[in-house]
Design a protein around this motif. Structure first.
Motif, PDB file in Angstrom:
ATOM      1  N   GLY A  83      -1.469  -6.952   5.425  1.00 37.44           N
ATOM      2  CA  GLY A  83      -1.793  -8.206   4.292  1.00 37.44           C
ATOM      3  C   GLY A  83      -3.152  -7.776   4.028  1.00 37.44           C
ATOM      4  O   GLY A  83      -4.071  -6.725   2.660  1.00 37.44           O
ATOM      5  N   LEU A  84      -4.019  -7.781   5.005  1.00 38.11           N
ATOM      6  CA  LEU A  84      -5.405  -7.666   4.745  1.00 38.11           C
ATOM      7  C   LEU A  84      -6.291  -6.212   4.436  1.00 38.11           C
ATOM      8  O   LEU A  84      -6.637  -5.909   3.750  1.00 38.11           O
ATOM      9  CB  LEU A  84      -6.425  -8.434   5.725  1.00 38.11           C
ATOM     10  N   HIS A  85      -5.636  -5.742   5.483  1.00 39.66           N
ATOM     11  CA  HIS A  85      -5.627  -4.293   5.415  1.00 39.66           C
ATOM     12  C   HIS A  85      -5.307  -3.665   3.724  1.00 39.66           C
ATOM     13  O   HIS A  85      -5.520  -2.810   3.533  1.00 39.66           O
ATOM     14  CB  HIS A  85      -4.480  -3.233   6.166  1.00 39.66           C
ATOM     15  N   TRP A  86      -3.696  -3.631   3.773  1.00 42.93           N
ATOM     16  CA  TRP A  86      -3.551  -3.770   2.331  1.00 42.93           C
ATOM     17  C   TRP A  86      -4.700  -4.110   0.558  1.00 42.93           C
ATOM     18  O   TRP A  86      -4.643  -2.800  -0.014  1.00 42.93           O
ATOM     19  CB  TRP A  86      -2.332  -4.126   2.375  1.00 42.93           C
ATOM     20  N   GLY A  87      -4.915  -5.295   1.646  1.00 40.27           N
ATOM     21  CA  GLY A  87      -5.494  -5.322   0.259  1.00 40.27           C
ATOM     22  C   GLY A  87      -7.340  -4.621   0.037  1.00 40.27           C
ATOM     23  O   GLY A  87      -7.687  -4.571  -1.138  1.00 40.27           O
ATOM     24  N   THR A  88      -7.442  -4.871   1.688  1.00 35.81           N
ATOM     25  CA  THR A  88      -9.114  -3.947   1.224  1.00 35.81           C
ATOM     26  C   THR A  88      -8.587  -2.402   1.050  1.00 35.81           C
ATOM     27  O   THR A  88      -9.999  -2.231   0.460  1.00 35.81           O
ATOM     28  CB  THR A  88      -9.767  -4.150   2.788  1.00 35.81           C
ATOM     29  N   GLU A  89      -7.945  -2.165   0.830  1.00 38.49           N
ATOM     30  CA  GLU A  89      -7.536  -0.689   0.706  1.00 38.49           C
ATOM     31  C   GLU A  89      -7.172  -0.522  -0.396  1.00 38.49           C
ATOM     32  O   GLU A  89      -8.304  -0.061  -1.406  1.00 38.49           O
ATOM     33  CB  GLU A  89      -6.530   0.166   1.008  1.00 38.49           C
ATOM     34  N   ARG A  90      -6.881  -1.398  -1.529  1.00 36.15           N
ATOM     35  CA  ARG A  90      -6.307  -1.473  -2.673  1.00 36.15           C
ATOM     36  C   ARG A  90      -8.264  -1.611  -3.131  1.00 36.15           C
ATOM     37  O   ARG A  90      -8.433  -1.271  -4.509  1.00 36.15           O
ATOM     38  CB  ARG A  90      -5.637  -1.979  -3.163  1.00 36.15           C
ATOM     39  N   LEU A  91      -9.232  -2.755  -2.935  1.00 38.18           N
ATOM     40  CA  LEU A  91      -9.302  -3.446  -4.059  1.00 38.18           C
ATOM     41  C   LEU A  91     -10.878  -2.264  -3.700  1.00 38.18           C
ATOM     42  O   LEU A  91     -12.010  -1.888  -4.392  1.00 38.18           O
ATOM     43  CB  LEU A  91      -9.889  -4.425  -3.023  1.00 38.18           C
ATOM     44  N   LEU A  92     -11.266  -1.414  -2.792  1.00 35.38           N
ATOM     45  CA  LEU A  92     -12.702  -0.516  -1.774  1.00 35.38           C
ATOM     46  C   LEU A  92     -12.485   0.498  -2.417  1.00 35.38           C
ATOM     47  O   LEU A  92     -13.070   1.206  -2.503  1.00 35.38           O
ATOM     48  CB  LEU A  92     -12.885  -0.949  -0.853  1.00 35.38           C
ATOM     49  N   PHE A  93     -10.589   1.427  -1.853  1.00 35.46           N
ATOM     50  CA  PHE A  93     -10.997   3.074  -1.636  1.00 35.46           C
ATOM     51  C   PHE A  93      -9.290   3.304  -3.034  1.00 35.46           C
ATOM     52  O   PHE A  93      -9.405   3.737  -2.190  1.00 35.46           O
ATOM     53  CB  PHE A  93     -10.047   2.739  -0.245  1.00 35.46           C
ATOM     54  N   ARG A  94      -9.249   2.581  -3.514  1.00 36.60           N
ATOM     55  CA  ARG A  94      -8.602   2.693  -5.096  1.00 36.60           C
ATOM     56  C   ARG A  94      -9.304   3.648  -5.306  1.00 36.60           C
ATOM     57  O   ARG A  94     -10.406   3.959  -5.580  1.00 36.60           O
ATOM     58  CB  ARG A  94      -8.692   1.727  -6.007  1.00 36.60           C
ATOM     59  N   ARG A  95      -8.082   5.274  -5.453  1.00 41.21           N
ATOM     60  CA  ARG A  95      -8.108   6.194  -6.361  1.00 41.21           C
ATOM     61  C   ARG A  95      -8.435   6.168  -7.558  1.00 41.21           C
ATOM     62  O   ARG A  95      -7.164   5.717  -8.282  1.00 41.21           O
ATOM     63  CB  ARG A  95      -7.820   6.998  -5.392  1.00 41.21           C
TER      64      ARG A  95
END
Length: 172
Positions: free
Chosen positions: A158-170
């Protein structure tokens, strides 16, 4: 103190801004997942919240796809290891911990040779067998260890998914 010119030029040539952000995000995610899983495990009064913390780290990989695969296999391997531990303990009632441990590890190691992604099942069978308190139920312990692992993997993923969406959203 400024870095030597050679180091500065190497860093400039080899380290991208996104790579640096990803590295920092990975460290923060792992740290946050381990701590959060442990704290929640303690608050839920789990018997061994350390396994929630460890499991959060086991699933934390560099990429979201790798984390997802790790999550899937960690859940499957936990189920296999817990099931093997229960079946061996029930089939070998009265046998000592060394004998049951040897049989459970032999079975899960055999499974891991066929499907390497299930290697963590060896750990699970050992953890389940060796954490049964005197007079305790092997089934209850298998369920408890599985809950601890599931808590950890869900927090880590969940933290990985959240940080990916927050920091690297295209945006393209």
């Amino acid at each position: 103190m400024t870095p030597p010119p050679a180091l500065r030029s190497w860093v400039t040539a080899n380290v991208s801004r996104e790579g640096t952000v990803r590295a920092i995000a990975f460290v923060a995610r792992c740290t946050g997942a381990a701590v959060l899983a442990f704290v929640i495990g303690v608050r839920l009064q789990l018997d061994h919240p350390v396994w929630a913390s460890v499991s959060a780290l086991v699933v934390s990989q560099d990429t979201l796809g790798d984390t997802h695969r790790s999550l899937t296999w960690r859940i499957a391997a936990t189920g296999v290891g817990a099931l093997v531990a229960v079946l061996v303990a029930l089939a070998m009632r009265g046998a000592g911990p060394v004998a049951t441990l040897a049989v459970a590890v032999a079975i899960t190691a055999g499974i891991a040779r066929i499907r390497t992604e299930l290697r963590v099942g060896m750990w699970t069978s050992v953890i389940v067998l060796l954490t049964v308190p005197p007079g305790g139920s092997i089934i209850g312990v298998a369920l408890a260890r599985s809950v601890e692992v599931l808590l950890g993997v869900l927090i880590g993923a969940g933290l990985h998914w959240g940080t990916e969406r927050l920091l690297f959203r295209r945006t393209d």
